[in-house]
Design a protein around this motif. Structure first.
Motif, PDB file in Angstrom:
ATOM      1  N   LEU A  95       0.784  -1.021   0.013  1.00  0.00           N
ATOM      2  CA  LEU A  95      -0.075   0.079   0.111  1.00  0.00           C
ATOM      3  C   LEU A  95       0.910   1.232   0.000  1.00  0.00           C
ATOM      4  O   LEU A  95       0.549   2.291  -0.245  1.00  0.00           O
ATOM      5  CB  LEU A  95      -1.018  -0.058   1.167  1.00  0.00           C
ATOM      6  CG  LEU A  95      -2.198  -0.892   1.147  1.00  0.00           C
ATOM      7  CD1 LEU A  95      -2.952  -0.948   2.228  1.00  0.00           C
ATOM      8  CD2 LEU A  95      -2.973  -0.162  -0.151  1.00  0.00           C
ATOM      9  N   GLU A  96       1.968   1.023   0.421  1.00  0.00           N
ATOM     10  CA  GLU A  96       2.930   2.327   0.325  1.00  0.00           C
ATOM     11  C   GLU A  96       3.208   2.620  -1.003  1.00  0.00           C
ATOM     12  O   GLU A  96       3.626   3.727  -1.387  1.00  0.00           O
ATOM     13  CB  GLU A  96       4.242   1.946   0.993  1.00  0.00           C
ATOM     14  CG  GLU A  96       4.123   1.951   2.495  1.00  0.00           C
ATOM     15  CD  GLU A  96       5.643   1.945   3.191  1.00  0.00           C
ATOM     16  OE1 GLU A  96       6.366   1.085   2.541  1.00  0.00           O
ATOM     17  OE2 GLU A  96       5.994   2.161   4.212  1.00  0.00           O
ATOM     18  N   VAL A  97       3.413   1.656  -1.989  1.00  0.00           N
ATOM     19  CA  VAL A  97       3.422   1.942  -3.358  1.00  0.00           C
ATOM     20  C   VAL A  97       2.309   1.425  -4.132  1.00  0.00           C
ATOM     21  O   VAL A  97       2.248   0.445  -5.065  1.00  0.00           O
ATOM     22  CB  VAL A  97       4.811   1.407  -3.922  1.00  0.00           C
ATOM     23  CG1 VAL A  97       5.130   1.962  -5.442  1.00  0.00           C
ATOM     24  CG2 VAL A  97       5.949   1.821  -3.098  1.00  0.00           C
ATOM     25  N   ILE A  98       1.248   1.980  -4.286  1.00  0.00           N
ATOM     26  CA  ILE A  98       0.209   1.580  -5.097  1.00  0.00           C
ATOM     27  C   ILE A  98       0.400   1.566  -6.543  1.00  0.00           C
ATOM     28  O   ILE A  98      -0.076   0.506  -7.242  1.00  0.00           O
ATOM     29  CB  ILE A  98      -1.170   2.376  -4.645  1.00  0.00           C
ATOM     30  CG1 ILE A  98      -1.453   2.276  -3.199  1.00  0.00           C
ATOM     31  CG2 ILE A  98      -2.350   2.005  -5.696  1.00  0.00           C
ATOM     32  CD1 ILE A  98      -2.619   3.144  -2.552  1.00  0.00           C
ATOM     33  N   ASP A  99       0.704   2.624  -7.018  1.00  0.00           N
ATOM     34  CA  ASP A  99       1.118   2.679  -8.360  1.00  0.00           C
ATOM     35  C   ASP A  99       2.582   2.595  -8.519  1.00  0.00           C
ATOM     36  O   ASP A  99       3.459   3.381  -8.322  1.00  0.00           O
ATOM     37  CB  ASP A  99       0.683   4.201  -8.895  1.00  0.00           C
ATOM     38  CG  ASP A  99      -0.887   4.328  -8.888  1.00  0.00           C
ATOM     39  OD1 ASP A  99      -1.424   3.542  -9.389  1.00  0.00           O
ATOM     40  OD2 ASP A  99      -0.994   5.283  -8.271  1.00  0.00           O
TER      41      ASP A  99
END
Length: 226
Positions: A95-99
């Motif tokens: 969730l820290e790097v969704i994209d």
């Protein structure tokens, strides 16, 4: 803290701290700092010395992703001109790097200038975000009409891709939005470009079913058009 990291922190501006950026190593720092400052010569030297400008921080975020997150168009153009892999990432699934890629981020945030540059640089549309979705799905949900148009008309994005939540761009544009005029235009655009209104979510409900449940009369009319 090393001097190079101190300099980079200053360049990133107020409100941006070293933990938030998650910097990884000196090579990453050097590439990112050079891109931010427009130091073409330094970047070319890295390449000539068989270094790599396709680098990531400890979270798996590439330099090209981070300059896109900053909406730093000059830095993005510079990296693209020097041959950066605009899709480069390390497969971070948190969730820290969704994209994970610059293309995903620009699409999800409605950053059309950056998105156009990335599309023209050959960015892939079939790399998926944390939720297993394309750039089109959050763009449609958030009401970024011009972004949706840009993706549908200028990339090879799959209008009917289903993410891990069981939603397409059409479903998400109904389920997570307000049903207003802008959203109606997005749904019409999706339908024109082949969005399938018969695809159901994980509970077997179609976009039409959700529109009826939410009282979105104008969207219902769009979805039942012959």
């Amino acid at each position: 803290m090393k001097a190079s990291r101190c300099c980079l922190l200053l360049l990133l501006g107020a409100g941006c701290n070293i933990q938030a950026m998650g910097l990884a190593n000196d090579n990453f720092d050097l590439v990112l700092r050079s891109a931010i400052t427009g130091d073409r010569q330094q970047l070319q030297q890295i390449i000539q010395n068989r270094g790599n400008i396709d680098v990531v921080d400890w979270r798996g975020r590439s330099a090209v992703l981070i300059v896109t997150m900053q909406n730093n168009i000059k830095a993005l153009k510079l990296l693209i001109e020097l041959g950066v892999d605009v899709d480069y990432h390390k497969g971070s699934k948190t969730l820290e790097v969704i994209d994970q890629t610059a293309f995903l981020y620009a699409g999800a945030q409605g950053m059309n200038e950056a998105l156009t540059l990335l599309i023209n640089a050959g960015a892939k549309s079939n790399i998926y975000n944390y939720y297993g979705g394309t750039a089109l799905i959050p763009a449609a949900e958030k009401g970024y009409l011009e972004t949706v148009k840009l993706l549908l008309e200028n990339s090879k994005i799959d209008v009917n891709h289903v993410n891990n939540l069981g939603w397409t761009a059409l479903l998400e544009a109904v389920i997570l939005a307000d049903g207003g005029v802008n959203q109606q235009k997005i749904i019409e655009l999706l339908l024109i470009h082949g969005a399938d209104p018969n695809i159901t979510d994980n509970k077997g409900v179609t976009a039409l079913g959700h529109a009826r449940n939410r009282g979105f009369k104008a969207i219902v009319e769009l979805l039942i058009k012959p």
